[in-house]
Design a protein around this motif. Structure first.
Motif, short mmCIF file in Angstrom:
data_model
loop_
_atom_site.label_atom_id
_atom_site.label_comp_id
_atom_site.label_asym_id
_atom_site.label_seq_id
_atom_site.Cartn_x
_atom_site.Cartn_y
_atom_site.Cartn_z
N ASN A 53 0.04 15.02 -2.31
CA ASN A 53 0.67 16.17 -2.94
C ASN A 53 1.11 17.15 -1.86
O ASN A 53 1.51 16.72 -0.77
CB ASN A 53 -0.29 16.83 -3.94
N SER A 54 0.99 18.44 -2.11
CA SER A 54 1.47 19.43 -1.15
C SER A 54 0.53 19.63 0.03
O SER A 54 0.85 20.39 0.95
CB SER A 54 1.69 20.77 -1.85
N ARG A 227 5.18 23.36 -3.29
CA ARG A 227 4.09 24.20 -3.80
C ARG A 227 3.69 25.27 -2.80
O ARG A 227 3.48 26.43 -3.16
CB ARG A 227 2.89 23.32 -4.15
N THR A 228 3.61 24.90 -1.51
CA THR A 228 3.23 25.87 -0.49
C THR A 228 4.27 26.96 -0.34
O THR A 228 3.94 28.15 -0.25
CB THR A 228 3.02 25.16 0.87
N LYS A 231 3.93 29.41 -3.11
CA LYS A 231 2.84 30.36 -2.91
C LYS A 231 3.23 31.45 -1.91
O LYS A 231 2.88 32.62 -2.08
CB LYS A 231 1.58 29.64 -2.43
#
Length: 496
Positions: A53-54, A227-228, A231
């Motif tokens: 995933n990320s 995803r990072t 954020k």
């Protein structure tokens, strides 16, 4: 204890071993419910993949190996975490011994890691990839400093290994070796190590370690970074100026959150010679100042390129060396630091008592006031209740998130678990047996409607709903009447 440590400094590692063994034991005494990262790790440990995933896969790979040895158990999760944290302190201590003449200051430096909340508390509470980057950073600091002092081929190879492991621990780790390489340039004695031909050996080792995940990364850039990046830019702003201001404020607070509890005890134990320490310089303190400043410039540039939400734990690989730097400053001052260990040891021992106590007691205490953590949730009884209503043992359990999936696997390791759009492998479903679908809301209230991801997955299969229901069970250490709701449905093959 003080006299013993002065006579035999390496016993600090025995003290730390006891501390981490206590953390492991206390985690096993808590309810068998998994927190966010714990659940995700146990879910993903069903597969060995180049990427998931990320987050980079180092911790996943290690967790896969430990689960293969000891099974998908709470012990497997707690064992890996505490072994990696213990190894981190060991390598950090070896790094301190490499550059500090005073054995007492070396002990102060390694115990200084206990004052960093992201290392002592958050890593124990529920972090996994941050644990991996703490380990990789400690290994890198030891290998890097060893290379600068001895310049052996082995130290170059170890540095390359640390860089490779660091990049597959957390992507932001890459800033540390880059900053370190730039920081050595002004010091002639260090600079020649950077231009030694054996730096190519380090690069080759780093590439070999990173390559399996690197090839996956090239094919999954969106999955690895989306995803990072989300954020980093999660704060909504009305304009460019507000975005930069918001990002810089978050960066300042991240610095404070990461360093304040380390700077304060060091300032107190060295208060009588603080001015001399602040003025003191050495080649080692200059090196770390440059690393810290280059890292800070990189973080500020990230803000100017759009980051608005810098988290304190993201500073871990860049500023983990802070306790070592402070010890080097104290030694460079040339003042009497004989009382440093005597004054700092009670601080370290207090942290060693408080952290496990808080982590252990918070679950029953928060349950008493109705502020439930994920460990308070009765996943085990809920899973058994749902399976008791099954027409047959399901071929597969499909659920709404990795944390829930990990809890299901913890209590029923015989059942494969899958999360749509989350697992690296699509399951092959036995069409002769039912499929159990499980979901819940974030706060555990009744929610009979399936999440969109589950509904979409079901729509793309040859299954239809045969039975649906909901279970509601009391929390672990919960107040009377407080129930956690989990909804489920059983799928059977559609008639042809």
């Amino acid at each position: 204890m003080l006299a013993t440590l002065r006579q035999r400094p390496n016993l600090v590692f025995a003290l730390l071993a006891v501390y981490f063994a206590a953390n492991l034991a206390l985690r096993l005494l808590l309810p068998r419910s998994l927190d966010l990262d714990e659940g995700e790790q146990l879910f993903l440990a069903q597969w060995l993949a180049a990427g998931y995933n990320s987050q980079p896969p180092l911790y996943n790979w290690l967790q896969y190996g430990v689960v293969a040895l000891f099974g998908p158990t709470l012990f497997s999760l707690a064992l890996l975490k505490n072994l990696m944290l213990f190894a981190s302190y060991v390598f950090f201590g070896l790094a301190a011994k490499t550059v500090l003449r005073s054995r007492e200051l070396a002990i102060v430096a390694v115990l200084g890691l206990l004052t960093i909340p992201q290392v002592s508390f958050e890593a124990q509470r529920d972090l996994s990839h941050t644990v991996a980057v703490i380990f990789s950073t400690s290994l890198f600091l030891y290998a890097f400093l060893r290379t600068l002092t001895t310049g052996t081929s082995l130290s170059y190879l170890l540095t390359g290994l640390a860089v490779g492991l660091g990049v597959i621990s957390k992507y932001n780790f890459v800033l540390l070796p880059a900053a370190a390489a730039l920081a050595v340039l002004p010091e002639p004695a260090f600079r020649r190590r950077l231009f030694d031909w054996r730096i190519l050996l380090a690069g080759i080792v780093a590439v070999i370690v990173f390559l399996p995940h690197g090839l996956w990364f090239l094919d999954h850039v969106g999955d690895a970074t989306g995803r990072t990046l989300g954020k980093l830019t999660s704060e909504e702003t009305s304009g460019r100026a507000e975005q930069i201001l918001t990002g810089l404020v978050s960066l300042v607070f991240a610095f404070i959150g990461f360093s304040a509890l380390t700077l304060l005890p060091f300032a107190l134990i060295f208060r009588k010679v603080l001015k001399a320490i602040l003025r003191a310089r050495s080649e080692w303190t200059r090196l770390f100042v440059r690393i810290f400043l280059i890292s800070a410039v990189a973080l500020v540039l990230m803000v100017f390129f759009g980051a608005t939400n810098i988290k304190d734990r993201w500073l871990t690989p860049l500023y983990l060396a802070l306790p070592l730097y402070l010890a080097l400053k104290a030694e460079a001052a040339g003042t009497d630091v004989s009382a440093a260990l005597r004054r700092f040891l009670p601080v370290a021992l207090a942290v060693m008592v408080l952290v496990p106590a808080v982590l252990f007691l918070r679950i029953p205490l928060l349950g008493m006031i109705g502020r439930y953590e994920k460990i308070n949730v009765p996943y085990g009884p809920a899973i058994e209740r749902m399976l008791a209503e099954a027409p047959a043992t399901p071929a597969l359990v499909v659920t709404s998130d990795p944390q829930m999936a990990g809890n299901i696997r913890l209590h029923r390791p015989d059942l494969p678990v899958f999360v749509p759009r989350q697992g690296p492998v699509e399951p092959v479903v036995d069409a002769t047996r039912p499929v159990l679908v499980v979901w819940r809301t974030r706060d555990g209230r009744s929610e009979p409607r399936q999440p969109e991801a589950l509904a979409s997955w079901i729509a793309g299969t040859n299954f239809t709903v045969a039975e649906a229901g909901e279970v509601a069970l009391p929390y672990h250490y919960g107040r009377g009447g407080d129930l956690y709701h989990v909804a489920f449905s059983y799928l059977v093959p559609r008639e042809q």
